[in-house]
Design a protein around this motif. Structure first.
Motif, PDB file in Angstrom:
ATOM      1  N   LEU A 208       0.758  -1.152  -0.565  1.00 56.82           N
ATOM      2  CA  LEU A 208       0.084   0.015  -0.065  1.00 56.82           C
ATOM      3  C   LEU A 208       0.849   1.209  -0.110  1.00 56.82           C
ATOM      4  CD1 LEU A 208      -2.821  -0.918   3.184  1.00 56.82           C
ATOM      5  CD2 LEU A 208      -2.988  -1.101   0.061  1.00 56.82           C
ATOM      6  N   ARG A 209       1.171   1.833  -0.911  1.00 60.78           N
ATOM      7  CA  ARG A 209       1.812   2.953  -1.190  1.00 60.78           C
ATOM      8  C   ARG A 209       1.307   4.743  -0.649  1.00 60.78           C
ATOM      9  NH1 ARG A 209       2.376  -0.011  -6.360  1.00 60.78           N
ATOM     10  NH2 ARG A 209       3.931  -1.529  -6.484  1.00 60.78           N
ATOM     11  N   TYR A 210       0.763   4.284   0.665  1.00 56.71           N
ATOM     12  CA  TYR A 210       0.104   5.532   0.806  1.00 56.71           C
ATOM     13  C   TYR A 210       1.241   6.421   2.037  1.00 56.71           C
ATOM     14  CZ  TYR A 210      -1.502   2.420   3.979  1.00 56.71           C
ATOM     15  OH  TYR A 210      -2.434   1.667   5.156  1.00 56.71           O
ATOM     16  N   ASP A 211       2.566   5.510   1.618  1.00 61.15           N
ATOM     17  CA  ASP A 211       3.236   6.142   2.933  1.00 61.15           C
ATOM     18  C   ASP A 211       4.864   5.151   1.925  1.00 61.15           C
ATOM     19  OD1 ASP A 211       2.204   6.426   5.280  1.00 61.15           O
ATOM     20  OD2 ASP A 211       2.116   4.564   5.805  1.00 61.15           O
ATOM     21  N   THR A 212       5.897   6.821   1.764  1.00 60.55           N
ATOM     22  CA  THR A 212       7.164   6.435   1.422  1.00 60.55           C
ATOM     23  C   THR A 212       8.400   5.945   2.059  1.00 60.55           C
ATOM     24  OG1 THR A 212       5.948   7.425  -0.793  1.00 60.55           O
ATOM     25  CG2 THR A 212       8.737   6.669  -1.072  1.00 60.55           C
ATOM     26  N   PRO A 213       8.880   4.298   2.432  1.00 66.11           N
ATOM     27  CA  PRO A 213       8.449   3.490   1.263  1.00 66.11           C
ATOM     28  C   PRO A 213       7.395   3.212   2.111  1.00 66.11           C
ATOM     29  CG  PRO A 213      10.101   3.291   3.185  1.00 66.11           C
ATOM     30  CD  PRO A 213      10.210   4.487   3.096  1.00 66.11           C
ATOM     31  N   THR A 242      -8.999  -3.892  -5.304  1.00 67.11           N
ATOM     32  CA  THR A 242      -8.812  -3.397  -3.775  1.00 67.11           C
ATOM     33  C   THR A 242      -7.561  -2.856  -3.246  1.00 67.11           C
ATOM     34  OG1 THR A 242      -9.798  -5.599  -3.051  1.00 67.11           O
ATOM     35  CG2 THR A 242      -8.869  -3.867  -0.880  1.00 67.11           C
ATOM     36  N   ARG A 243      -6.156  -2.899  -3.444  1.00 65.86           N
ATOM     37  CA  ARG A 243      -5.445  -1.744  -3.470  1.00 65.86           C
ATOM     38  C   ARG A 243      -5.759  -0.249  -4.031  1.00 65.86           C
ATOM     39  NH1 ARG A 243       0.787  -2.945  -4.934  1.00 65.86           N
ATOM     40  NH2 ARG A 243      -0.382  -3.123  -6.907  1.00 65.86           N
ATOM     41  N   ALA A 244      -5.748  -0.104  -5.076  1.00 66.28           N
ATOM     42  CA  ALA A 244      -6.387   1.017  -5.768  1.00 66.28           C
ATOM     43  C   ALA A 244      -7.127   2.018  -5.216  1.00 66.28           C
ATOM     44  CB  ALA A 244      -6.605   0.665  -6.766  1.00 66.28           C
ATOM     45  N   ILE A 246      -7.895   1.831  -2.065  1.00 65.59           N
ATOM     46  CA  ILE A 246      -7.131   2.026  -0.360  1.00 65.59           C
ATOM     47  C   ILE A 246      -6.694   2.988  -0.796  1.00 65.59           C
ATOM     48  CG2 ILE A 246      -5.914   1.158   1.348  1.00 65.59           C
ATOM     49  CD1 ILE A 246      -6.845  -1.472   1.279  1.00 65.59           C
ATOM     50  N   GLU A 247      -6.156   2.915  -1.586  1.00 70.30           N
ATOM     51  CA  GLU A 247      -4.571   4.182  -1.688  1.00 70.30           C
ATOM     52  C   GLU A 247      -5.962   5.151  -1.807  1.00 70.30           C
ATOM     53  OE1 GLU A 247      -0.745   1.713  -3.364  1.00 70.30           O
ATOM     54  OE2 GLU A 247      -2.199   2.330  -4.270  1.00 70.30           O
ATOM     55  N   SER A 248      -6.528   5.725  -2.652  1.00 74.31           N
ATOM     56  CA  SER A 248      -7.766   6.527  -3.385  1.00 74.31           C
ATOM     57  C   SER A 248      -8.530   7.428  -2.171  1.00 74.31           C
ATOM     58  CB  SER A 248      -8.567   6.143  -4.732  1.00 74.31           C
ATOM     59  OG  SER A 248      -7.402   5.458  -5.544  1.00 74.31           O
ATOM     60  N   ALA A 249      -8.276   6.562  -1.171  1.00 69.25           N
ATOM     61  CA  ALA A 249      -8.694   6.547  -0.114  1.00 69.25           C
ATOM     62  C   ALA A 249      -8.706   7.973   0.840  1.00 69.25           C
ATOM     63  CB  ALA A 249     -10.726   6.274   0.644  1.00 69.25           C
ATOM     64  N   THR A 250      -7.159   7.479   0.740  1.00 66.93           N
ATOM     65  CA  THR A 250      -6.583   8.042   2.246  1.00 66.93           C
ATOM     66  C   THR A 250      -5.964   9.607   1.856  1.00 66.93           C
ATOM     67  OG1 THR A 250      -4.827   5.234   1.874  1.00 66.93           O
ATOM     68  CG2 THR A 250      -4.397   7.676   2.368  1.00 66.93           C
ATOM     69  N   ALA A 251      -6.730  10.196   3.117  1.00 66.43           N
ATOM     70  CA  ALA A 251      -6.893  11.580   1.913  1.00 66.43           C
ATOM     71  C   ALA A 251      -5.326  11.855   2.787  1.00 66.43           C
ATOM     72  CB  ALA A 251      -7.450  12.365   3.926  1.00 66.43           C
ATOM     73  N   PRO A 252      -4.398  12.684   1.927  1.00 61.19           N
ATOM     74  CA  PRO A 252      -3.190  13.399   2.440  1.00 61.19           C
ATOM     75  C   PRO A 252      -3.570  14.421   3.629  1.00 61.19           C
ATOM     76  CG  PRO A 252      -4.591  14.432   0.874  1.00 61.19           C
ATOM     77  CD  PRO A 252      -4.687  13.663   0.601  1.00 61.19           C
ATOM     78  N   GLY A 253      -2.788  14.440   5.198  1.00 66.87           N
ATOM     79  CA  GLY A 253      -2.881  15.198   6.237  1.00 66.87           C
ATOM     80  C   GLY A 253      -4.424  14.337   6.769  1.00 66.87           C
ATOM     81  N   GLY A 254      -3.999  15.341   8.103  1.00 64.87           N
ATOM     82  CA  GLY A 254      -5.091  15.124   8.907  1.00 64.87           C
ATOM     83  C   GLY A 254      -4.737  13.683   9.737  1.00 64.87           C
ATOM     84  N   THR A 255      -4.114  13.238  10.087  1.00 64.80           N
ATOM     85  CA  THR A 255      -3.598  12.470  10.753  1.00 64.80           C
ATOM     86  C   THR A 255      -2.275  12.651  11.443  1.00 64.80           C
ATOM     87  OG1 THR A 255      -2.757  10.827   9.001  1.00 64.80           O
ATOM     88  CG2 THR A 255      -5.272  10.647   9.502  1.00 64.80           C
ATOM     89  N   VAL A 256      -2.519  11.758  11.633  1.00 64.19           N
ATOM     90  CA  VAL A 256      -0.567  11.818  13.077  1.00 64.19           C
ATOM     91  C   VAL A 256       0.299  11.020  12.090  1.00 64.19           C
ATOM     92  CG1 VAL A 256       0.702  11.077  15.216  1.00 64.19           C
ATOM     93  CG2 VAL A 256      -1.467  11.729  14.769  1.00 64.19           C
ATOM     94  N   ASN A 257       1.058  11.401  11.492  1.00 64.88           N
ATOM     95  CA  ASN A 257       2.615  10.330  11.255  1.00 64.88           C
ATOM     96  C   ASN A 257       3.658  10.049  11.740  1.00 64.88           C
ATOM     97  OD1 ASN A 257       1.504  11.556   7.860  1.00 64.88           O
ATOM     98  ND2 ASN A 257       1.843  13.258   8.633  1.00 64.88           N
ATOM     99  N   TRP A 258       2.818   8.774  12.614  1.00 67.59           N
ATOM    100  CA  TRP A 258       3.722   7.713  13.253  1.00 67.59           C
ATOM    101  C   TRP A 258       5.124   7.217  12.443  1.00 67.59           C
ATOM    102  CZ3 TRP A 258       1.605   8.141  17.850  1.00 67.59           C
ATOM    103  CH2 TRP A 258       0.696   8.853  17.525  1.00 67.59           C
ATOM    104  N   ARG A 259       6.116   6.896  12.955  1.00 69.66           N
ATOM    105  CA  ARG A 259       7.326   7.176  12.644  1.00 69.66           C
ATOM    106  C   ARG A 259       7.418   5.162  12.751  1.00 69.66           C
ATOM    107  NH1 ARG A 259      12.495   9.777  15.591  1.00 69.66           N
ATOM    108  NH2 ARG A 259      11.042   9.552  17.473  1.00 69.66           N
TER     109      ARG A 259
END
Length: 259
Positions: A208-213, A242-244, A246-259
């Motif tokens: 799931l490429r909503y994070d890089t990497p 399903t992957r597509a 999920i990635e489309s539904a992932t809104a940029p920002g608005g959540t905590v970017n955990w390490r």
């Protein structure tokens, strides 16, 4: 004393974490006091005091004789909170349901955790018994579809030298063999685990490429005896879609970017 980002490690906290991780790694094999003291290299008296503190707070449990120790219920409650509070897990769960219903197979969500993949969510098929897919369980990344899909998102030079532990006779145990497989995964766009993690089970993994990497991946597991070319094609199609989604539904920002 070691340092992290310039901050000195707190020895007592580190020892507590090491103890809990050791007990968790033992699974259903409770440990004795001396075993824990020897494993962590601490005096028996110090280990006893630490265990009693954690028992009082529910992080460790002991048997009626007070001689055997295992993880306590607080570890479960904390793990459940992790899953419930993670926005990625909440987002992905409904898509796992839909894919499982459409394919009739077991669908997983996993996250890279060092050299392993941790299972964060599973939707099980009723066609076969679960083997390794319990939520919270970990699997070496080099052996399964989830892990290989995520390793393929990273530079080839990041692979450890090996040798890697075999889970089945088909597990890649050398760096060259794994690197060749990862190159094919990059070209194909998804990972295939043909009985490398569990004998008799074939898996298909999609990063799931909503994070890089990518840190998370989804997969579909199916018994080898029930996998036909047509069903494999269906699995790949549904999981790609399903992957597509999920990635489309992932809104940029608005959540905590955990390490």
């Amino acid at each position: 004393m070691s340092e992290t980002a310039g901050v000195r490690e707190v020895k007592s906290a580190a020892r507590t974490v090491e103890l809990l991780e050791l007990l968790a790694a033992r699974g259903d094999r409770p440990a004795r006091l001396q075993e824990l003291a020897d494993e962590l290299g601490v005096p028996r008296s110090s280990m006893y005091a630490l265990l009693q503190t954690l028992i009082t707070r529910g992080w460790v449990r002991t048997d009626t004789t007070g001689s055997l120790y295992g993880v306590g219920i607080r570890t479960l409650l904390t793990g459940t909170t992790y899953l419930d509070s993670d926005p990625r897990v909440r987002l992905v769960r409904p898509y796992l349901d839909e894919a499982s219903q459409e394919l009739g197979e077991t669908i997983h969500l996993g996250r890279l955790d060092g050299p392993n993949v941790a299972y964060l969510a599973t939707r099980e098929s009723h066609e076969y018994l679960r083997t390794i897919s319990r939520v919270g369980r970990r699997l070496p990344a080099h052996a399964g579809a989830l892990g290989k899909a995520l390793l393929a998102e990273r530079p080839a030079g990041d692979l450890p030298e090996g040798p890697y532990a075999p889970l089945t006779p088909r597990t890649h145990t050398t760096r060259d063999a794994l690197a060749a497989d990862l190159a094919e995964i990059r070209a194909r766009g998804y990972a295939i685990d043909r009985e490398e993690a569990v004998t008799g089970i074939i898996g298909f993994g999609f990063a799931l490429r909503y994070d890089t990497p990518a840190q998370d991946a989804i997969s579909c597991s199916v018994p080898a005896t029930r996998l036909t070319p047509d069903h494999e094609a269906e699995i790949v199609t549904v999981m790609r879609e399903t992957r597509a989604r999920i990635e489309s539904a992932t809104a940029p920002g608005g959540t905590v970017n955990w390490r």
